[in-house]
Design an enzyme around this catalytic site. Structure first.
Site, mmCIF file in Angstrom:
data_model
loop_
_atom_site.group_PDB
_atom_site.id
_atom_site.type_symbol
_atom_site.label_atom_id
_atom_site.label_comp_id
_atom_site.label_asym_id
_atom_site.label_seq_id
_atom_site.Cartn_x
_atom_site.Cartn_y
_atom_site.Cartn_z
ATOM 1 N N SER A 64 0.687 -21.539 -15.927
ATOM 2 C CA SER A 64 0.900 -22.587 -16.937
ATOM 3 C C SER A 64 -0.270 -22.761 -17.899
ATOM 4 C CB SER A 64 1.181 -23.924 -16.259
ATOM 5 O OG SER A 64 2.493 -23.938 -15.801
ATOM 6 N N LYS A 67 0.437 -22.040 -21.404
ATOM 7 C CA LYS A 67 1.254 -22.927 -22.262
ATOM 8 C C LYS A 67 0.514 -23.466 -23.491
ATOM 9 C CE LYS A 67 4.221 -24.340 -18.380
ATOM 10 N NZ LYS A 67 4.385 -25.398 -17.355
ATOM 11 N N TYR A 191 8.911 -15.769 -21.092
ATOM 12 C CA TYR A 191 8.011 -16.835 -20.623
ATOM 13 C C TYR A 191 7.379 -16.440 -19.284
ATOM 14 C CZ TYR A 191 6.924 -21.062 -17.957
ATOM 15 O OH TYR A 191 6.318 -21.986 -17.134
ATOM 16 N N TYR A 243 0.053 -32.761 -15.957
ATOM 17 C CA TYR A 243 1.365 -33.242 -15.496
ATOM 18 C C TYR A 243 1.306 -34.720 -15.127
ATOM 19 C CZ TYR A 243 1.827 -28.219 -15.234
ATOM 20 O OH TYR A 243 1.821 -26.893 -15.536
ATOM 21 N N VAL A 261 -0.324 -22.688 -11.546
ATOM 22 C CA VAL A 261 -0.020 -22.642 -10.102
ATOM 23 C C VAL A 261 -0.703 -21.506 -9.354
ATOM 24 C CG1 VAL A 261 2.190 -23.853 -9.975
ATOM 25 C CG2 VAL A 261 2.152 -21.428 -10.482
HETATM 26 N N1 GLN Z 1 5.308 -19.635 -14.109
HETATM 27 C C1 GLN Z 1 5.249 -20.901 -13.465
HETATM 28 C C2 GLN Z 1 6.606 -21.581 -13.526
HETATM 29 O O1 GLN Z 1 7.214 -21.546 -14.532
HETATM 30 C C3 GLN Z 1 4.195 -21.757 -14.116
HETATM 31 C C4 GLN Z 1 4.077 -23.121 -13.494
HETATM 32 C C5 GLN Z 1 2.683 -23.646 -13.421
HETATM 33 O O2 GLN Z 1 1.720 -22.903 -13.489
HETATM 34 N N2 GLN Z 1 2.559 -24.924 -13.197
HETATM 35 O O3 GLN Z 1 7.076 -22.165 -12.573
#
Ligand code: GLN
Length: 404
Positions: A64, A67, A191, A243, A261
């Protein structure tokens, strides 16, 4: 002499390293295989120096943390109004994979949660781009932020794509609302590839530093995105990057941030530093437990909390001295709005007996555009009142020493 910064970073890792709290993400099967004990930190400065400690050569997937950078590229390519029309900027207070859509419009609440990031991904480059071309644009874009060519971890990519039901559901849902016309299967594939780009903590620190440096990579000097884009991205990171822990994070640490994550975390402090950390065990919000602790320590020790910045206004006016009809105003430090306001106030308090004013700028360290314009207006108004004004360093009002 050797700079003590790397020793300090090692000490920070030692003090935060003992915790085994949290758990490695396992909803992406390949991530469950990560070594949970890995721990690393890197700092990148605004003059392009990178300091690192711990497992700094270990590579992991960006997840993430991609992003904010994809958001930056979408903003660069389409401008703010067009991107805002598809993805909002309100914190959701929900987990990263929640269905956080505005009720009336179906617009994702922000680009840091998955549903928003799926739409943002499809906004990178022209809508008509072939999927491969968009993949390349993202990889090249993130590589420019990092200052070196990055690559994709194909195993993590395959592993996540094979278990991407939830992201597929989110992509179908936003299309059903008409927020995007992009093909959901294609968006999730692209993505997921974006999330599988591999980095180490140095890459993360330089990527964060590029945002903190107005979009210019401080190591390579490349202008990756315009300054307004960097500001927009940092703002959304500050409010939404962690988050449903975003409020807690911002009040404790006070640095715009984003977690992933796989255990990565970035912090970007405007004009000062980019931070990257890596530790795979996550808390219940999906944020790295030890990464959060390391950032808390760095913020406390180095006074990095954005809201903790000392007010400089009163100190900009170093001395104000009267000598008959002449008056000298000595300025110092960093002149921004609040400091310039104090100087304008001193100018307006001078009284009719003053015919000559010297503004001594030799001790200022920087002046931003607003400070410069305010001082010039003060000088202009004194002139209209018939006061003769001498600037000992007039060049500072033409162009700031640091161009800020
Ligand atoms: N690729 C992961 C997902 O879409 C990214 C989520 C994250 O890093 N919080 O679930």
């Amino acid at each position: 002499m050797q700079t003590p910064v790397p020793d300090y970073l090692l000490e920070v890792l030692e003090s935060c390293g003992s915790s085994a709290d949290g758990a490695v993400a396992d909803y992406i099967p390949e991530l469950a295989a990560a070594d949970p004990d890995r721990l690393a930190v890197a700092l990148a400065t605004m003059d392009g120096q990178v300091h690192a400690a711990g497992d700094a050569t270990v590579r992991f997937t960006i997840q993430s943390i991609s992003k904010p950078f994809a958001y930056a590229l979408a903003l660069r390519d389409h401008g703010l109004p067009a991107v805002l029309a598809s993805v909002g900027v309100e914190p959701s207070g929900d987990a990263f994979n929640e269905i956080s859509l505005e009720e009336a419009t179906g617009r994702p609440r922000n680009p840091m949660i998955n549903v928003g990031a799926l739409v943002t991904h499809s906004l990178v480059g022209d809508a008509s781009l072939e999927p491969d071309a968009r993949d390349r644009l993202l990889l090249d874009g993130l590589s420019s932020f990092a200052g070196r060519p990055l690559d994709v971890d194909e195993r993590v990519f395959d592993s996540e794509l094979g278990t991407a039901d939830r992201n597929l559901a989110l992509a179908y849902l936003v299309r059903s609302y008409g927020v995007t016309a992009a093909d959901p299967e294609e968006v999730v594939r692209g993505y997921t590839r974006q999330c599988a780009i591999r980095v180490d903590v140095r890459d993360l620190a330089v990527m964060a530093a590029t945002l903190a440096h107005g979009g210019v990579n401080p190591v390579t000097g490349a202008a990756v995105v315009p300054a307004w884009v960097a500001r927009q991205v940092l703002s959304v990171m500050a409010t939404c990057g962690m988050y449903d822990a975003a409020g807690d994070w911002f009040s404790h640490v006070g640095i715009p941030a984003k977690s992933g994550v796989a255990g990565g975390l970035i912090g970007a402090l405007p004009g000062q530093v980019g931070i990257g950390t890596f530790s795979p065990r996550l808390d219940e919000f999906g944020n790295s437990v030890r990464g959060v602790r390391v950032c808390e320590r760095l913020s406390d020790d180095m006074g990095l909390h954005l809201m903790g910045t000392p007010a400089t206004g009163a100190h900009v006016l170093r001395r104000s001295v009267r000598d008959g009809h002449a008056h000298t105003l000595e300025l110092q430090g960093a002149v921004r709005f609040s400091g310039a306001e104090a100087v304008l106030r001193a100018m307006s308090d001078l009284g009719p007996e003053v015919h000559e004013v010297t503004v001594d700028l030799s001790r200022i360290t920087s002046i931003d555009d607003v400070g410069r314009r305010m001082l010039l207006e003060g000088v202009r108004r004194l002139g209209l009142d018939g006061v003769r004004v001498a600037l000992d360093r007039p060049d500072y009002l033409e162009r700031s020493p640091d161009q800020s």
